[in-house]
Scaffold this active site. Structure first.
Site, mmCIF file in Angstrom:
data_model
loop_
_atom_site.group_PDB
_atom_site.id
_atom_site.type_symbol
_atom_site.label_atom_id
_atom_site.label_comp_id
_atom_site.label_asym_id
_atom_site.label_seq_id
_atom_site.Cartn_x
_atom_site.Cartn_y
_atom_site.Cartn_z
ATOM 1 N N ASP A 70 3.375 6.770 8.921
ATOM 2 C CA ASP A 70 4.431 6.204 8.078
ATOM 3 C C ASP A 70 5.790 6.898 8.220
ATOM 4 O O ASP A 70 5.867 8.132 8.236
ATOM 5 C CB ASP A 70 4.050 6.322 6.605
ATOM 6 C CG ASP A 70 2.725 5.685 6.271
ATOM 7 O OD1 ASP A 70 2.086 5.124 7.173
ATOM 8 O OD2 ASP A 70 2.329 5.764 5.090
ATOM 9 N N GLU A 122 0.286 0.590 -0.950
ATOM 10 C CA GLU A 122 0.929 1.799 -0.460
ATOM 11 C C GLU A 122 2.426 1.567 -0.246
ATOM 12 O O GLU A 122 2.899 0.432 -0.175
ATOM 13 C CB GLU A 122 0.293 2.257 0.860
ATOM 14 C CG GLU A 122 -1.148 2.724 0.714
ATOM 15 C CD GLU A 122 -1.695 3.300 2.003
ATOM 16 O OE1 GLU A 122 -2.285 4.399 1.938
ATOM 17 O OE2 GLU A 122 -1.554 2.664 3.065
#
Length: 494
Positions: A46, A226
């Site tokens: 990420d 998320e």
């Protein structure tokens, strides 16, 4: 003395020669993207802590610096003046006794609300503690904070971390923090299980719960929630708020996915105004978040180009994973409501050269012996049925544009047998209008498809054994394909 000087010259020449040999292969491994961000080595996922300060865009990212598979998370760090030419910096945040350093965000504390110093760069992140997990407890995640006074090079963790504990939640993660000018408070959106929690704070340290956001849906759950984001965009002078949520599973074409909601936010609650939309229909677009503190309130987003279904197995050896090109998000509206367009940022246009231009081509066009490994292909079309084939003598990706869908087939794109989940089916994206404009961004092992001025998006990775060098565009007999441009995109690494 002369002998010593000669020895020193020989040693320096030897070192320069070794460095030259090393540099000659720098960022040139098989499948290594040439104008997308990748770590120098080892694992990345990420994007984190995206923030702008003093002419520099800072990209932090989930990083495991000891292997090319996922491991205990750190924050890697790079910076850029144009969102394309990146300079690598030392690892910013390391795990500590409170846990590994999971995803989060960064802000500039212009008014020194936290007391760390005026214009401190402040990172807000999730601690993930596997030792708690091993003991059978669910509250493995909490939120921590750190600050930097030298633009992200060195960091000090707050002595009283964590700043936000949970009440036994298994998934309590990925804080996105921003300064709300209306409330004059810091706001945080946090992914908690299958919903979003919203908090506020006057100082980044003391947080008050405001509300939950969970849409009323009857569809199948999309896995763990998320990497949320919440920000305003304007359309014709009206301000709407955009809530981005990333989901760990069951995307429109399988696995990881990103969608967004448009609505209103008053500092306490987010009110959804219309159904959610997918930000991208490809399988390799995840954890997308925007930069904070950007001049003129522009919203630039970067996503991780991979999918948890096979991310640990992709066939790269030195590094693993790349980021998408940065995309500017712009709010627009059609008969079905508000939506986001994704525009290519100016930094990519500055890398273009060796342009091939053809004002009009036939409905059965073929071009070969051209380097398409680093390219931007664009054209306009009047055709309900169009087939685009990009490849080499034995491998290819096929894009089919139909009257109600766009389909991508990467089953014969190159190396596909590293995972039985990688190329088992074609990917499909519904469309509600004719496709009249197409941009295809190719970089060694990735393809990003932006249609109708960025209204539709599909992102995929692939791993060819040879450079792609052939392009075919096939349409109906009455098709009109115009303004074909093929730009070579320069390498960004030294």
């Amino acid at each position: 003395m002369i002998r010593n000087h000669l020895l020193l010259i020989v040693l320096c020449a030897s070192l320069i020669s070794c460095q030259t040999k090393k540099d000659s292969n720098y960022y040139k491994e098989p499948h290594r993207p040439q104008f997308h961000f990748t770590p120098e080595s080892h694992w990345m996922n990420d994007p984190n802590g995206l923030v702008y300060l003093n002419g520099q865009y800072h990209l932090f990212y989930q990083h495991y610096p000891y292997d090319i598979v996922w491991g205990p998370m750190h924050w890697g760090h790079a910076s850029s003046t144009d969102l394309f030419h990146w300079e690598h910096h030392p690892i910013a945040l390391y795990p500590d006794s409170l846990g590994n350093i999971f995803s989060g965000s960064a802000v500039i504390d212009h008014n020194n609300t936290a007391g760390f110093g005026k214009d401190a760069m402040v990172a807000i992140f999730t601690y993930h503690n596997d030792s708690i997990w091993a003991k059978g407890f669910k509250n493995t995640e909490s939120q921590g904070i750190a600050f930097s006074m030298d633009e992200g090079i060195t960091w000090t963790k707050y002595k009283s971390n964590p700043i936000l504990n949970n009440n036994g939640e298994q998934d309590f993660r990925d804080p996105k923090v921003f300064w709300n000018r209306e409330t004059e408070l810091w706001q945080m959106v946090l992914a908690v299980g299958d919903h979003i929690r919203i908090f506020s704070s006057p100082n980044l340290l003391d947080w008050k719960f405001e509300s939950n956001f969970k849409p009323n849906e009857t569809s199948e759950p999309l896995g763990v929630w998320e990497c949320p984001d919440l920000f305003p965009l304007k359309y014709n002078g009206n301000t709407k708020w955009v809530m981005i949520i990333n989901h760990g599973d069951k995307g429109p074409n399988g696995g990881s996915c990103t969608r967004y909601f448009i609505g209103d936010f008053d500092g306490n609650t987010f009110q959804q105004a219309q159904d959610a939309r997918w930000l991208d229909y490809g399988t390799d677009f995840y954890a997308g978040v925007t930069f904070s503190n950007v001049p003129d309130d522009k919203k630039y987003l970067i996503s991780w180009m991979s999918n948890w279904k096979y991310a640990n197995q992709t066939p790269t050896k030195v590094w693993r994973s790349a980021m998408t090109i940065p995309r500017e998000l712009v709010l627009d509206m059609d008969s079905s409501g508000y939506f986001i367009r994704q525009h290519i940022t100016e930094g990519l246009h500055a890398l273009k050269s060796n342009t091939i231009v053809q004002e009009q081509i036939s409905s059965n066009y073929h071009l070969s012996n051209i380097d398409l490994s680093q390219a931007l292909i664009s054209f306009r079309s009047i055709s309900e049925l169009l087939k685009i084939k990009i490849g080499n003598s034995s491998e290819h990706i096929i894009i089919e544009i139909n009257d109600d869908s766009v389909v991508i087939d990467r089953s014969n794109s190159g190396v596909v047998d590293f995972s039985d989940r990688f190329a088992t089916k074609v990917q499909s994206m519904p469309i509600s209008e004719a496709i009249t404009e197409c941009k295809i961004i190719l970089d060694r092992s990735s393809i990003e498809l932006l249609l109708n001025d960025g209204k539709y998006s599909m992102t995929n990775i692939f791993f060819p054994n040879e450079k792609y060098s052939e392009l075919s565009i096939t349409g109906e007999k009455d098709s009109k394909i115009t303004h074909l441009k093929i730009d070579h995109i320069a390498r960004i690494w030294p």
